[in-house]
Design a protein around this motif. Structure first.
Motif, PDB file in Angstrom:
ATOM      1  N   PHE A  49       7.208   5.315  -1.721  1.00 25.59           N
ATOM      2  CA  PHE A  49       7.402   5.832  -0.389  1.00 25.59           C
ATOM      3  C   PHE A  49       5.945   6.381   0.208  1.00 25.59           C
ATOM      4  N   CYS A  50       5.656   5.946   1.336  1.00 28.67           N
ATOM      5  CA  CYS A  50       4.527   6.658   2.046  1.00 28.67           C
ATOM      6  C   CYS A  50       5.102   8.049   2.837  1.00 28.67           C
ATOM      7  N   ALA A  51       4.557   9.128   2.779  1.00 27.93           N
ATOM      8  CA  ALA A  51       5.199  10.116   3.893  1.00 27.93           C
ATOM      9  C   ALA A  51       3.698  10.864   4.656  1.00 27.93           C
ATOM     10  N   THR A  52       3.939  11.108   5.883  1.00 29.38           N
ATOM     11  CA  THR A  52       2.732  11.594   6.541  1.00 29.38           C
ATOM     12  C   THR A  52       3.161  13.178   6.947  1.00 29.38           C
ATOM     13  N   ASP A  53       1.871  13.795   7.021  1.00 27.16           N
ATOM     14  CA  ASP A  53       1.989  15.160   7.363  1.00 27.16           C
ATOM     15  C   ASP A  53       1.389  15.146   8.566  1.00 27.16           C
ATOM     16  N   LEU A  54       2.200  15.779   9.892  1.00 25.96           N
ATOM     17  CA  LEU A  54       1.641  15.479  11.111  1.00 25.96           C
ATOM     18  C   LEU A  54       0.951  16.717  11.489  1.00 25.96           C
ATOM     19  N   SER A  55       0.716  17.890  10.449  1.00 26.31           N
ATOM     20  CA  SER A  55       0.170  19.110  11.010  1.00 26.31           C
ATOM     21  C   SER A  55      -1.587  18.734  11.282  1.00 26.31           C
ATOM     22  N   ASN A  56      -2.119  19.579  12.217  1.00 27.06           N
ATOM     23  CA  ASN A  56      -3.577  19.467  12.509  1.00 27.06           C
ATOM     24  C   ASN A  56      -4.036  20.771  12.960  1.00 27.06           C
ATOM     25  N   ALA A  57      -5.210  20.574  13.109  1.00 30.10           N
ATOM     26  CA  ALA A  57      -5.896  22.020  13.018  1.00 30.10           C
ATOM     27  C   ALA A  57      -5.550  22.631  14.279  1.00 30.10           C
ATOM     28  N   GLY A  58      -5.287  24.023  14.139  1.00 33.91           N
ATOM     29  CA  GLY A  58      -4.801  25.006  15.125  1.00 33.91           C
ATOM     30  C   GLY A  58      -3.286  25.007  14.930  1.00 33.91           C
ATOM     31  N   GLY A  59      -2.502  24.174  14.420  1.00 34.79           N
ATOM     32  CA  GLY A  59      -0.994  24.199  14.301  1.00 34.79           C
ATOM     33  C   GLY A  59      -0.471  24.113  12.828  1.00 34.79           C
ATOM     34  N   THR A  60       0.667  24.133  12.744  1.00 38.68           N
ATOM     35  CA  THR A  60       1.213  24.068  11.420  1.00 38.68           C
ATOM     36  C   THR A  60       2.518  23.251  11.463  1.00 38.68           C
ATOM     37  N   SER A  61       2.748  22.384  10.364  1.00 40.98           N
ATOM     38  CA  SER A  61       4.023  21.669  10.538  1.00 40.98           C
ATOM     39  C   SER A  61       4.829  22.367   9.136  1.00 40.98           C
ATOM     40  N   TYR A  62       4.366  23.384   8.377  1.00 44.52           N
ATOM     41  CA  TYR A  62       4.956  24.080   7.453  1.00 44.52           C
ATOM     42  C   TYR A  62       5.152  22.845   6.333  1.00 44.52           C
ATOM     43  N   GLY A  63       4.099  22.161   6.308  1.00 42.37           N
ATOM     44  CA  GLY A  63       3.965  20.939   5.253  1.00 42.37           C
ATOM     45  C   GLY A  63       5.219  20.145   5.352  1.00 42.37           C
ATOM     46  N   LYS A  64       5.884  19.920   6.657  1.00 44.11           N
ATOM     47  CA  LYS A  64       6.935  18.776   6.750  1.00 44.11           C
ATOM     48  C   LYS A  64       6.327  17.395   6.457  1.00 44.11           C
ATOM     49  N   LEU A  65       7.111  16.796   5.954  1.00 43.99           N
ATOM     50  CA  LEU A  65       6.701  15.266   5.683  1.00 43.99           C
ATOM     51  C   LEU A  65       7.558  14.391   6.340  1.00 43.99           C
ATOM     52  N   THR A  66       7.242  13.158   6.978  1.00 40.51           N
ATOM     53  CA  THR A  66       8.085  12.175   7.596  1.00 40.51           C
ATOM     54  C   THR A  66       7.943  10.891   6.826  1.00 40.51           C
ATOM     55  N   PHE A  67       8.949  10.490   6.274  1.00 40.33           N
ATOM     56  CA  PHE A  67       9.024   9.623   4.994  1.00 40.33           C
ATOM     57  C   PHE A  67       9.381   8.136   5.577  1.00 40.33           C
ATOM     58  N   GLY A  68       8.658   7.169   5.131  1.00 39.11           N
ATOM     59  CA  GLY A  68       8.999   5.693   5.457  1.00 39.11           C
ATOM     60  C   GLY A  68      10.224   5.482   4.548  1.00 39.11           C
ATOM     61  N   GLN A  69      10.736   4.426   4.728  1.00 40.94           N
ATOM     62  CA  GLN A  69      12.102   3.873   4.102  1.00 40.94           C
ATOM     63  C   GLN A  69      11.609   3.354   2.230  1.00 40.94           C
ATOM     64  N   GLY A  70      10.391   3.124   2.117  1.00 40.29           N
ATOM     65  CA  GLY A  70      10.289   2.517   1.048  1.00 40.29           C
ATOM     66  C   GLY A  70       9.858   1.139   0.901  1.00 40.29           C
ATOM     67  N   THR A  71       9.186   0.780  -0.477  1.00 38.71           N
ATOM     68  CA  THR A  71       8.957  -0.607  -0.934  1.00 38.71           C
ATOM     69  C   THR A  71       9.584  -0.531  -2.223  1.00 38.71           C
ATOM     70  N   ILE A  72      10.575  -1.519  -2.451  1.00 37.16           N
ATOM     71  CA  ILE A  72      11.111  -1.760  -3.953  1.00 37.16           C
ATOM     72  C   ILE A  72      10.159  -2.578  -4.561  1.00 37.16           C
ATOM     73  N   LEU A  73       9.644  -1.940  -5.827  1.00 42.85           N
ATOM     74  CA  LEU A  73       8.548  -2.915  -6.565  1.00 42.85           C
ATOM     75  C   LEU A  73       9.250  -3.272  -7.757  1.00 42.85           C
ATOM     76  N   THR A  74       9.342  -4.492  -8.209  1.00 46.26           N
ATOM     77  CA  THR A  74       9.874  -5.022  -9.318  1.00 46.26           C
ATOM     78  C   THR A  74       8.916  -5.699 -10.097  1.00 46.26           C
ATOM     79  N   VAL A  75       8.402  -5.220 -11.438  1.00 41.93           N
ATOM     80  CA  VAL A  75       7.615  -5.934 -12.099  1.00 41.93           C
ATOM     81  C   VAL A  75       8.238  -6.496 -13.394  1.00 41.93           C
ATOM     82  N   HIS A  76       8.194  -7.881 -13.439  1.00 41.99           N
ATOM     83  CA  HIS A  76       8.953  -8.634 -14.535  1.00 41.99           C
ATOM     84  C   HIS A  76       8.013  -8.548 -15.767  1.00 41.99           C
ATOM     85  N   PRO A  77       8.492  -8.321 -16.989  1.00 43.18           N
ATOM     86  CA  PRO A  77       8.045  -8.386 -18.144  1.00 43.18           C
ATOM     87  C   PRO A  77       7.329  -9.997 -18.488  1.00 43.18           C
TER      88      PRO A  77
END
Lengths: 114, 116
Positions: free
Chosen positions: B88-116
């Motif tokens: 999953f990637c997640a973005t922190d939207l806080s910027n200079a002068g503001g605070t997001s309290y460390g809130k993250l917005t997550f994507g839906q993710g990539t399912i990775l399968t590695v076959h032996p």
């Protein structure tokens, strides 16, 4: 290492019950978060807290409430459980005063409402 | 589309191959983070890249950030069966002068399968 502990890995409750999910962290983090994770929807923020007795709504707070009486503990409450609250619930914590620190997650509680 | 969308949704490769996952976002960010989730478990933090950084490495992981295109990529080199997980990637939207309290917005993710 940071440890975030959720009280149950699996939980089965009935419709209408009041359900408590507990989360404890041991790193003195100010921020604590509750997410739910559903297939195809990713992680969605329910509530978060940046201090004792402080709480802020996330993206999907309806049907939930939270309690933060002590810094290390953050509880999620389902006031009257419904079947659409069946989900994986994840708790996380982080430092407040450094936004370039990651969140640390617990192992999750898979909640089923029958 | 949502903030922090991963592409592809699923990726299947053989052990030893490289895996590349992409993330796009819509608004300005303070940082972008990548997490890994093994089946049925919580998320584990992999790498954080700040908005003023372009590339970051950690072991077999390489993350790039292009703020002009609002995109990031995660490269796992010489993949192993143990790398099988959701990312999953997640973005922190806080910027200079503001605070997001460390809130993250997550994507839906990539399912990775590695076959032996």
């Amino acid at each position: 290492d940071v440890k975030v502990t959720q009280s149950s890995r699996y939980l089965v409750k009935r419709t209408g019950e009041k359900v408590f999910l507990e989360c404890v962290q041991d790193m003195d983090h100010e921020n604590m978060f509750w997410y739910r994770q559903d297939p195809g929807l990713g992680l969605r923020l329910i509530y978060f807290s940046y201090d004792v007795k402080m709480k802020e709504k996330g993206d999907i707070p309806e049907g939930y409430s939270v309690s933060r009486e002590k810094k290390e503990r953050f509880s999620l409450i389902l006031e009257s459980a419904s079947t659409n609250q069946t989900s994986m619930y994840l708790c996380a914590s982080s430092f407040l005063w450094d936004s370039n620190q990651p969140q640390h997650f617990g192992d999750g509680t898979r909640l089923s409402i029958l | 589309s949502q903030q922090g969308e991963e592409d592809p949704q699923a990726l299947s490769i053989q052990e030893g191959e490289n895996a590349t996952m992409n993330c796009s976002y819509k608004t300005s960010i303070n940082n972008l983070q990548w997490y890994r989730q093994n089946s049925g478990r919580g998320l584990v933090h992999l790498i954080l890249i700040r908005s003023n950084e372009r590339e970051k490495h950690s072991g077999r992981l390489r993350v790039t950030l292009d703020t002009s295109k609002k995109s990031s990529s995660l490269l796992i080199t010489a993949s192993r069966a143990a790398d099988t997980a959701s990312y999953f990637c997640a973005t922190d939207l806080s910027n200079a002068g503001g605070t997001s309290y460390g809130k993250l917005t997550f994507g839906q993710g990539t399912i990775l399968t590695v076959h032996p």
